[in-house]
Design a protein around this motif. Structure first.
Motif, PDB file in Angstrom:
ATOM      1  N   ARG A 178      -3.458   8.061  11.551  1.00 17.59           N
ATOM      2  CA  ARG A 178      -4.711   8.600  11.025  1.00 17.59           C
ATOM      3  C   ARG A 178      -4.536   8.903   9.535  1.00 17.59           C
ATOM      4  NH1 ARG A 178      -1.830  12.896  12.988  1.00 17.59           N
ATOM      5  NH2 ARG A 178      -2.012  14.896  11.886  1.00 17.59           N
ATOM      6  N   MET A 179      -5.652   8.924   8.851  1.00 18.42           N
ATOM      7  CA  MET A 179      -5.648   9.254   7.419  1.00 18.42           C
ATOM      8  C   MET A 179      -5.664  10.775   7.235  1.00 18.42           C
ATOM      9  SD  MET A 179      -5.631   6.641   5.216  1.00 18.42           S
ATOM     10  CE  MET A 179      -6.277   7.390   3.734  1.00 18.42           C
ATOM     11  N   GLY A 220      -7.449   5.214  -3.045  1.00 18.82           N
ATOM     12  CA  GLY A 220      -8.507   4.206  -3.042  1.00 18.82           C
ATOM     13  C   GLY A 220      -8.922   3.818  -1.639  1.00 18.82           C
ATOM     14  N   LYS A 221      -9.820   2.852  -1.554  1.00 20.72           N
ATOM     15  CA  LYS A 221     -10.383   2.435  -0.268  1.00 20.72           C
ATOM     16  C   LYS A 221      -9.495   1.443   0.481  1.00 20.72           C
ATOM     17  CE  LYS A 221     -14.243   4.754  -0.793  1.00 20.72           C
ATOM     18  NZ  LYS A 221     -14.560   5.912   0.079  1.00 20.72           N
ATOM     19  N   ALA A 222      -8.492   0.876  -0.225  1.00 23.07           N
ATOM     20  CA  ALA A 222      -7.705  -0.197   0.387  1.00 23.07           C
ATOM     21  C   ALA A 222      -6.975   0.277   1.640  1.00 23.07           C
ATOM     22  CB  ALA A 222      -6.715  -0.761  -0.620  1.00 23.07           C
ATOM     23  N   ALA A 223      -6.381   1.488   1.587  1.00 22.34           N
ATOM     24  CA  ALA A 223      -5.631   1.984   2.738  1.00 22.34           C
ATOM     25  C   ALA A 223      -6.562   2.266   3.922  1.00 22.34           C
ATOM     26  CB  ALA A 223      -4.863   3.249   2.357  1.00 22.34           C
ATOM     27  N   GLU A 224      -7.743   2.794   3.647  1.00 21.50           N
ATOM     28  CA  GLU A 224      -8.702   3.064   4.724  1.00 21.50           C
ATOM     29  C   GLU A 224      -9.146   1.762   5.391  1.00 21.50           C
ATOM     30  OE1 GLU A 224     -11.949   5.369   3.297  1.00 21.50           O
ATOM     31  OE2 GLU A 224     -10.686   6.935   2.419  1.00 21.50           O
ATOM     32  N   GLN A 225      -9.389   0.745   4.578  1.00 22.29           N
ATOM     33  CA  GLN A 225      -9.784  -0.547   5.120  1.00 22.29           C
ATOM     34  C   GLN A 225      -8.656  -1.161   5.948  1.00 22.29           C
ATOM     35  OE1 GLN A 225     -12.910  -2.017   4.882  1.00 22.29           O
ATOM     36  NE2 GLN A 225     -12.018  -3.337   6.461  1.00 22.29           N
ATOM     37  N   TRP A 226      -7.422  -1.013   5.449  1.00 20.57           N
ATOM     38  CA  TRP A 226      -6.259  -1.545   6.177  1.00 20.57           C
ATOM     39  C   TRP A 226      -6.140  -0.858   7.528  1.00 20.57           C
ATOM     40  CZ3 TRP A 226      -1.793   0.438   8.253  1.00 20.57           C
ATOM     41  CH2 TRP A 226      -0.783  -0.472   8.573  1.00 20.57           C
ATOM     42  N   LEU A 227      -6.347   0.468   7.549  1.00 17.84           N
ATOM     43  CA  LEU A 227      -6.247   1.217   8.788  1.00 17.84           C
ATOM     44  C   LEU A 227      -7.292   0.735   9.796  1.00 17.84           C
ATOM     45  CD1 LEU A 227      -5.104   3.516  10.502  1.00 17.84           C
ATOM     46  CD2 LEU A 227      -6.649   5.092   9.313  1.00 17.84           C
ATOM     47  N   GLN A 228      -8.517   0.522   9.339  1.00 18.82           N
ATOM     48  CA  GLN A 228      -9.566   0.025  10.233  1.00 18.82           C
ATOM     49  C   GLN A 228      -9.206  -1.345  10.800  1.00 18.82           C
ATOM     50  OE1 GLN A 228     -13.327   0.078   8.200  1.00 18.82           O
ATOM     51  NE2 GLN A 228     -13.216   2.278   7.721  1.00 18.82           N
ATOM     52  N   LEU A 277       0.809  -1.221   0.000  1.00 15.55           N
ATOM     53  CA  LEU A 277       0.000   0.000   0.000  1.00 15.55           C
ATOM     54  C   LEU A 277       0.841   1.269   0.000  1.00 15.55           C
ATOM     55  CD1 LEU A 277      -2.808  -0.969   2.552  1.00 15.55           C
ATOM     56  CD2 LEU A 277      -3.037  -0.695   0.073  1.00 15.55           C
ATOM     57  N   LEU A 278       2.158   1.136   0.264  1.00 17.24           N
ATOM     58  CA  LEU A 278       3.016   2.316   0.305  1.00 17.24           C
ATOM     59  C   LEU A 278       3.201   2.868  -1.108  1.00 17.24           C
ATOM     60  CD1 LEU A 278       4.757   3.977   2.382  1.00 17.24           C
ATOM     61  CD2 LEU A 278       6.704   2.668   1.506  1.00 17.24           C
TER      62      LEU A 278
END
Length: 429
Positions: free
Chosen positions: A70-71, A52-60, A30-31
């Protein structure tokens, strides 16, 4: 991909957690390696991540594992050192992999083979080869694909080449796929060429012959270029070889438009007369010191015209382009001037090697390391033109092979060569 306002997504954390977070983002692929880590207000360190949504999902999914982050979005991110020195072909592949990952698509060997390694660049327009981006997946991506390709290659416009149309003008089959204007400018050896990339051919493989023409001493001479195109050879004769005047023949209306512009661009329009139409119908006679016949695969239909335009009192030199099939090894006629034996690749063996050879008139001439088929064709051409001149003028003429130049090869055994043929009326006895 980066948003239109120049910002990219990132995960911010305390400096003491930055390397741990970086490692975990790399493992998750994801980097975003295009950009550097950078400090943000409040003392945190921001690590760029893919859009995209992948990083947000990974963070959750990782919030409960001791990571404090935090994003946010970074305005005007700083390119990484690796990204700034990355070769264009490698950068293109990285950008496309990243795009597919963001869209949830998988990279494959088929896609890898489908991405071009080379392309033509004309200013801010990149011309892609016909065999690139042909997989079905690319068509699904639409404009986002072409914007990604243009960004990776530092271009504003993109066009893609198709097969040359089977018409007498060898018209290109080129489609503009990004941008609105298909006129480009290309500079070779200080000469400016402008043309519509969707209407006119431009072969960078002819640069060696254009450089050779530019090095000729043509001061005071009159040139007739029977297949002028956009001025590929007419311009080097006028700009660098110092020809006094040129007659440029061309029948393609698109090439004629570009030719007129190119003569003006290079300030030589007053030393050139354009003859629009079929050069076989050219009415000129007895004017040329030099004739260029730059048509492949063969310019043979232009040989009678070339003979007519040569000055009947003094003759001149014909530069005859032709594609010759040759399967044998190069031939050097004088053993004492054979280059030292060494290991050479097929490509190196086809390159120009100067050596002295004996022409049909007994004069020593400069020639490439020629193949027997090249020499056989050149002798046949010399004999044919000698006959045409004798028939035209009712007296014998002499023809002498001055030089055979290898321009480029076509796979696997066809070679584009240029024969420099001196043609002179035989002095009365």
């Amino acid at each position: 991909m980066a948003a239109g306002n120049g910002s990219i997504p990132a995960l911010a954390t305390e400096p003491r957690f930055a390397q741990q977070l970086r490692q975990r983002l790399e493992e998750a692929q994801l980097l975003d390696a295009r950009y550097r880590l950078q400090k943000v207000p409040g003392g945190s360190v921001a690590l760029p991540v893919l859009e995209g949504k992948a990083a947000e999902q990974w963070l959750q999914d990782n919030e409960l594992q001791g990571l404090s982050c935090r994003m946010l979005r970074i305005q005007d991110p700083v390119p990484s050192k690796a990204a700034s020195v990355q070769p264009p072909a490698q950068k293109l592949r990285c950008e496309l992999r990243r795009l597919l990952q963001e869209l949830g698509e998988s990279w494959s060997e088929e896609l890898e083979r489908d991405v071009p390694h080379t392309w033509q660049r004309h200013g801010d327009l990149v011309l892609l080869s016909e065999d690139s981006f042909s997989a079905a997946l690319w068509a699904k991506l639409g404009s986002v694909l072409w914007k990604t390709v243009a960004s990776a290659l530092g271009a504003q416009r993109l066009a893609k080449r198709g097969r040359v149309l089977p018409d007498k003008m060898r018209s290109p089959n080129v489609t503009l796929i990004l941008g609105h204007n298909s006129w480009v400018e290309h500079v070779d050896n200080g000469i400016r060429y402008t043309f519509d990339v969707t209407k006119c051919m431009f072969s960078p493989g002819n640069i060696t012959e254009k450089l050779r023409v530019a090095s000729m001493q043509c001061s005071g001479e009159v040139l007739v270029d029977l297949y002028a195109g956009i001025g590929y050879f007419t311009l080097p004769y006028l700009v660098h070889a110092a020809a006094a005047f040129a007659h440029a023949c061309e029948w393609n209306p698109h090439a004629l438009e570009a030719l007129r512009k190119n003569l003006a661009l290079n300030g030589v329009q007053d030393r050139c007369q354009i003859h629009a139409g079929d050069s076989r119908q050219l009415q000129l006679r007895d004017v040329a010191d030099r004739v260029n016949l730059g048509l492949i695969p063969s310019s043979e239909e232009g040989w009678p015209v070339a003979c007519r335009v040569l000055k009947k009192g003094t003759g001149g030199v014909l530069h005859i382009h032709h594609n010759v099939e040759a399967r044998s090894m190069p031939l050097v006629l004088k053993d004492e001037q054979r280059p030292p034996e060494e290991s050479r690749s097929e490509q190196e063996d086809e390159e120009h090697r100067s050596s002295k050879e004996m022409g049909s008139s007994g004069q020593e001439v400069q020639a490439a390391r020629i193949r027997p088929e090249w020499w056989s064709w050149a002798e046949a051409a010399a004999a044919r033109i000698r006959g045409l001149l004798a028939e035209l003028h009712g007296q014998p003429w002499q023809t002498c092979i001055l030089h055979i130049e290898a321009v480029k090869s076509y796979a696997p055994h066809v070679h584009h060569i240029v024969l420099d043929l001196e043609c002179r009326p035989t002095p009365p006895t």
